[in-house]
Scaffold this motif. Structure first.
Motif, PDB file in Angstrom:
ATOM      1  N   VAL A   1     -10.305  10.665   3.896  1.00 37.50           N
ATOM      2  CA  VAL A   1     -11.293   9.775   3.652  1.00 37.50           C
ATOM      3  C   VAL A   1     -11.388   9.014   2.338  1.00 37.50           C
ATOM      4  CG1 VAL A   1     -13.795   9.306   3.722  1.00 37.50           C
ATOM      5  CG2 VAL A   1     -12.797  11.137   5.114  1.00 37.50           C
ATOM      6  N   ALA A   2     -11.211   9.793   1.345  1.00 39.21           N
ATOM      7  CA  ALA A   2     -11.148   9.261  -0.082  1.00 39.21           C
ATOM      8  C   ALA A   2      -9.834   8.634  -0.143  1.00 39.21           C
ATOM      9  CB  ALA A   2     -10.985  10.609  -1.036  1.00 39.21           C
ATOM     10  N   ALA A   3      -8.641   8.926   0.281  1.00 34.49           N
ATOM     11  CA  ALA A   3      -7.375   8.229   0.303  1.00 34.49           C
ATOM     12  C   ALA A   3      -7.415   6.764   0.976  1.00 34.49           C
ATOM     13  CB  ALA A   3      -6.219   9.193   0.763  1.00 34.49           C
TER      14      ALA A   3
ATOM     15  N   SER B   1      -8.346   2.892  15.152  1.00 32.89           N
ATOM     16  CA  SER B   1      -7.849   3.325  14.013  1.00 32.89           C
ATOM     17  C   SER B   1      -6.940   4.666  13.810  1.00 32.89           C
ATOM     18  CB  SER B   1      -8.717   3.340  12.734  1.00 32.89           C
ATOM     19  OG  SER B   1      -9.397   2.210  12.438  1.00 32.89           O
ATOM     20  N   LEU B   2      -7.424   5.546  14.666  1.00 34.13           N
ATOM     21  CA  LEU B   2      -6.653   6.816  14.898  1.00 34.13           C
ATOM     22  C   LEU B   2      -5.414   6.746  15.497  1.00 34.13           C
ATOM     23  CD1 LEU B   2      -9.637   9.453  15.970  1.00 34.13           C
ATOM     24  CD2 LEU B   2      -7.995   9.805  13.848  1.00 34.13           C
ATOM     25  N   CYS B   3      -5.281   5.671  16.410  1.00 35.16           N
ATOM     26  CA  CYS B   3      -4.104   5.325  17.095  1.00 35.16           C
ATOM     27  C   CYS B   3      -2.988   4.745  16.160  1.00 35.16           C
ATOM     28  CB  CYS B   3      -4.294   4.791  18.226  1.00 35.16           C
ATOM     29  SG  CYS B   3      -5.223   5.523  19.572  1.00 35.16           S
ATOM     30  N   ASP B   4      -3.817   3.967  15.055  1.00 39.75           N
ATOM     31  CA  ASP B   4      -2.676   3.611  14.238  1.00 39.75           C
ATOM     32  C   ASP B   4      -1.844   4.590  13.550  1.00 39.75           C
ATOM     33  OD1 ASP B   4      -3.402   0.885  14.912  1.00 39.75           O
ATOM     34  OD2 ASP B   4      -4.855   0.472  13.166  1.00 39.75           O
ATOM     35  N   LEU B   5      -2.588   5.890  13.091  1.00 41.87           N
ATOM     36  CA  LEU B   5      -1.772   6.543  12.367  1.00 41.87           C
ATOM     37  C   LEU B   5      -0.653   7.026  13.055  1.00 41.87           C
ATOM     38  CD1 LEU B   5      -4.753   9.022  11.441  1.00 41.87           C
ATOM     39  CD2 LEU B   5      -4.249   6.738  10.608  1.00 41.87           C
ATOM     40  N   VAL B   6      -0.409   6.947  14.262  1.00 45.55           N
ATOM     41  CA  VAL B   6       0.881   7.336  15.107  1.00 45.55           C
ATOM     42  C   VAL B   6       1.646   6.201  15.254  1.00 45.55           C
ATOM     43  CG1 VAL B   6       0.035   9.646  15.441  1.00 45.55           C
ATOM     44  CG2 VAL B   6      -0.346   7.744  17.301  1.00 45.55           C
TER      45      VAL B   6
ATOM     46  N   LEU C   1      -5.233   3.410   0.486  1.00 45.26           N
ATOM     47  CA  LEU C   1      -3.959   3.956   0.892  1.00 45.26           C
ATOM     48  C   LEU C   1      -3.862   3.810   2.399  1.00 45.26           C
ATOM     49  CD1 LEU C   1      -3.667   6.930  -1.628  1.00 45.26           C
ATOM     50  CD2 LEU C   1      -2.244   5.096  -1.580  1.00 45.26           C
ATOM     51  N   ARG C   2      -2.582   3.814   2.874  1.00 48.59           N
ATOM     52  CA  ARG C   2      -2.222   3.922   4.556  1.00 48.59           C
ATOM     53  C   ARG C   2      -2.384   5.349   4.814  1.00 48.59           C
ATOM     54  NH1 ARG C   2       2.364   1.480   4.058  1.00 48.59           N
ATOM     55  NH2 ARG C   2       1.702  -0.684   4.435  1.00 48.59           N
ATOM     56  N   ILE C   3      -2.651   5.622   6.090  1.00 44.90           N
ATOM     57  CA  ILE C   3      -2.815   6.994   6.231  1.00 44.90           C
ATOM     58  C   ILE C   3      -1.689   7.091   7.896  1.00 44.90           C
ATOM     59  CG2 ILE C   3      -3.895   8.993   7.342  1.00 44.90           C
ATOM     60  CD1 ILE C   3      -4.706   8.060   4.331  1.00 44.90           C
ATOM     61  N   ALA C   4      -0.753   7.945   7.733  1.00 45.41           N
ATOM     62  CA  ALA C   4      -0.029   8.099   9.110  1.00 45.41           C
ATOM     63  C   ALA C   4      -0.019   9.707   9.040  1.00 45.41           C
ATOM     64  CB  ALA C   4       1.464   7.771   8.706  1.00 45.41           C
TER      65      ALA C   4
ATOM     66  N   ARG D   1       0.961  -1.339   0.147  1.00 47.85           N
ATOM     67  CA  ARG D   1       0.011   0.031  -0.126  1.00 47.85           C
ATOM     68  C   ARG D   1       0.871   1.303  -0.018  1.00 47.85           C
ATOM     69  NH1 ARG D   1      -3.238  -0.671   5.384  1.00 47.85           N
ATOM     70  NH2 ARG D   1      -4.537   1.243   4.491  1.00 47.85           N
ATOM     71  N   GLY D   2       0.402   2.371  -0.584  1.00 46.26           N
ATOM     72  CA  GLY D   2       1.099   3.782  -0.542  1.00 46.26           C
ATOM     73  C   GLY D   2       0.597   4.049   0.591  1.00 46.26           C
TER      74      GLY D   2
END
Length: 523
Positions: free
Chosen positions: A279-281, A325-330, A286-289, A258-259
């Motif tokens: 949201v679209a990404a 999922s929010l905590c996964d971002l960091v 795509l992965r979000i960080a 995944r990008g």
């Protein structure tokens, strides 16, 4: 050093296991030998290791936070209250026609400090990250000589696992030919490219000189690099169709990959009054960080950025992320992005992962562990372990972890902690920065004289250290410095390590409602 931590272990592993109680065993090699239930026998070699027992307090043991977007040279500066906001794109606020105070407010103070007090500047930036529970941060400045590993992992310069440059970074856009012929071939499945792209508004008035669509051309130029390992910072101007094309190209090369989009919502809102369509990404695979960007337009550290993401998630984005999922971002997401290059995980706690840990107070035992992290402030950060070494925390926990005396530090009034700095002590950091502030012109001249007097190559380990921010300045530019510091230049006091009254006063003056909600998160 060997070390044992016992408490409620929030692993962020593939199953998001929570061990209550659990035990984390830090090996001498800076890796985790084991992550397991507390009642299981320890692995061999830990009989004499220091033990940090948190089971009676309810404190959480988590992965150290990962910040995938920063610019460390600017982290002593306060929020920049620019007069030209919202800008159309990133080229506007570096243009004196649109931002006449940018050079004297941002560029020159950072440049003078980067030449005259580089070690102190970097130490301050790293401590600022530690205060927010961060153990890995992207954003090393260019420098005359290579930067050694400091208090935490600097993503740009970290040498894992093979001792070579595994992470490529660029805050400036490269020519299309360079991207195609030089950069793209390096994305061979073992490296990561962290690249700033499409930083601007999705819909704006056309600018005849440089229309906003040029940030979309940046993404078009990046097409040869749409491969596994690509991490794009900002991407604020990109649309769902462009996110789909990106992930489609990555998946065509490797269906399991995944990008990664690095989202800096505070900075985006501060400069452009809109932010990335995460949201679209996310919907396109795509992965979000998260990344905190820099202090002139960002939060103090990624723990603050997490709250901005939560505010937008609740009020603007129809809640597409749950708390986990929010905590996964960091944690897990940036860790997964970097694992392509590094191998050892920095965002998940498992056997063999990097020993980067955050101990967080849990004042409300009934609150979900992930919501506890989202709501946590700097006052809840009790201990930070980076590369297996206790670096920051309360005096009691630093002592229990075998950190030695360290330096006393008060990040906020009444918040007493200790920090284990290599070389400079914390008081010396403050003195070095204050000396530059007293006479920026003299400090600049002395630094330039030292560079001019050096007879060897500037990339020699013994050369004077000087930092150049994000600009591609080499030896000739370093030696070309003159007494051209603007007359009357003021280098501001170092930005507070925590989200303080001055920060929130600037936010209030901005009039940006989403950011004004942040103050309520810091009672």
């Amino acid at each position: 050093m060997a070390l044992v931590l016992r408490g409620t272990v929030v692993t962020f592993d593939a199953g998001h296991t929570v061990l209550d109680p659990g035990a984390v065993y830090v090996g001498d090699d800076g890796r985790l030998d084991a992550v397991q239930p507390a009642d299981r026998p320890p692995p061999a070699g830990f009989a004499a290791a220091p033990v940090v027992d948190l089971t009676a307090t309810g404190a959480l043991v988590l992965p150290g936070l990962v910040d995938l977007h920063g610019h460390l040279q600017y982290h002593t500066l306060p929020l920049w209250e620019a007069v030209g906001v919202p800008y159309l794109h990133h080229d506007r606020w570096v243009d004196e026609r649109h931002a006449p105070d940018y050079a004297t407010t941002v560029t020159w103070p950072a440049k003078v400090l980067g030449h005259a007090a580089p070690e102190a500047l970097l130490a301050y930036a790293e401590v600022k990250a530690l205060v927010g529970g961060t153990t890995s941060v992207q954003g090393a400045p260019r420098s005359t000589r290579p930067l050694d590993g400091g208090l935490l992992r600097i993503v740009d310069t970290e040498k894992l696992p093979a001792g070579r440059d595994m992470v490529l970074t660029s805050a400036l856009q490269q020519d299309a030919d360079v991207l195609r012929e030089e950069t793209a071939p390096k994305l061979d499945g073992t490296r990561v490219l962290i690249y700033h792209v499409a930083e601007g508004r999705r819909a704006a008035e056309p600018d005849p000189a440089k229309p906003v669509s040029h940030v979309h051309r940046e993404f078009a130029d990046l097409a040869p690099c749409l491969k596994p390992g690509l991490v794009c910072v900002h991407a604020t101007a990109l649309t769902s169709a462009e996110f789909a094309a990106w992930q489609g190209a990555v998946a065509a090369a490797d269906p399991a990959e995944r990008g990664t989009v690095v989202w800096s919502p505070f900075s985006n809102l501060w400069l452009y009054h809109e932010t990335t369509d995460v949201v679209a990404a996310r919907a396109q695979g795509l992965r979000i960080a998260l990344g905190s960007d820099w202090s002139p337009s960002g939060t103090k550290h990624v723990l603050g950025e997490l709250k901005v993401a939560d505010i937008l998630n609740q009020h603007e984005a129809a809640g597409p992320f749950d708390d986990r999922s929010l905590c996964d971002l960091v944690t897990a997401n940036p860790g997964d992005a970097l694992a392509t290059a590094w191998g050892p995980q920095v965002g998940r706690l498992a056997d063999g992962s990097a020993a980067d840990l955050l101990v967080l107070d849990r004042p409300d035992p009934g609150k979900d562990v992930y919501r506890t992290l989202i709501d946590a402030t700097e006052r809840h950060v009790l201990l930070v372990v980076a590369r297996g070494r206790p670096r920051y925390g309360t005096a009691a926990l630093m002592t229990a972890a075998g950190a030695g005396a360290g330096s006393a530090i008060e990040p906020a009034p009444g918040l007493h902690r200790r920090v284990a700095l290599d070389g400079l002590g914390w008081p010396a950091v403050g003195r070095a920065l204050a000396k530059v502030r007293q006479d920026p012109q003299a400090a600049w001249r002395d630094a330039q004289d030292a560079l001019a007097a050096w007879g060897g190559p500037l990339d020699d380990p013994d050369a004077p250290l000087a930092l150049f921010g994000d600009m591609p300045e080499g030896e000739a530019a370093a030696l070309a410095g003159t007494d051209d510091v603007p007359a009357g230049l003021v280098v501001p006091e170092p930005d507070a390590l925590t989200h303080d009254a001055a920060f929130f006063a600037a936010v209030d003056r901005s009039g940006i409602p989403e950011l004004q909600r942040l103050k309520a998160r810091y009672p």
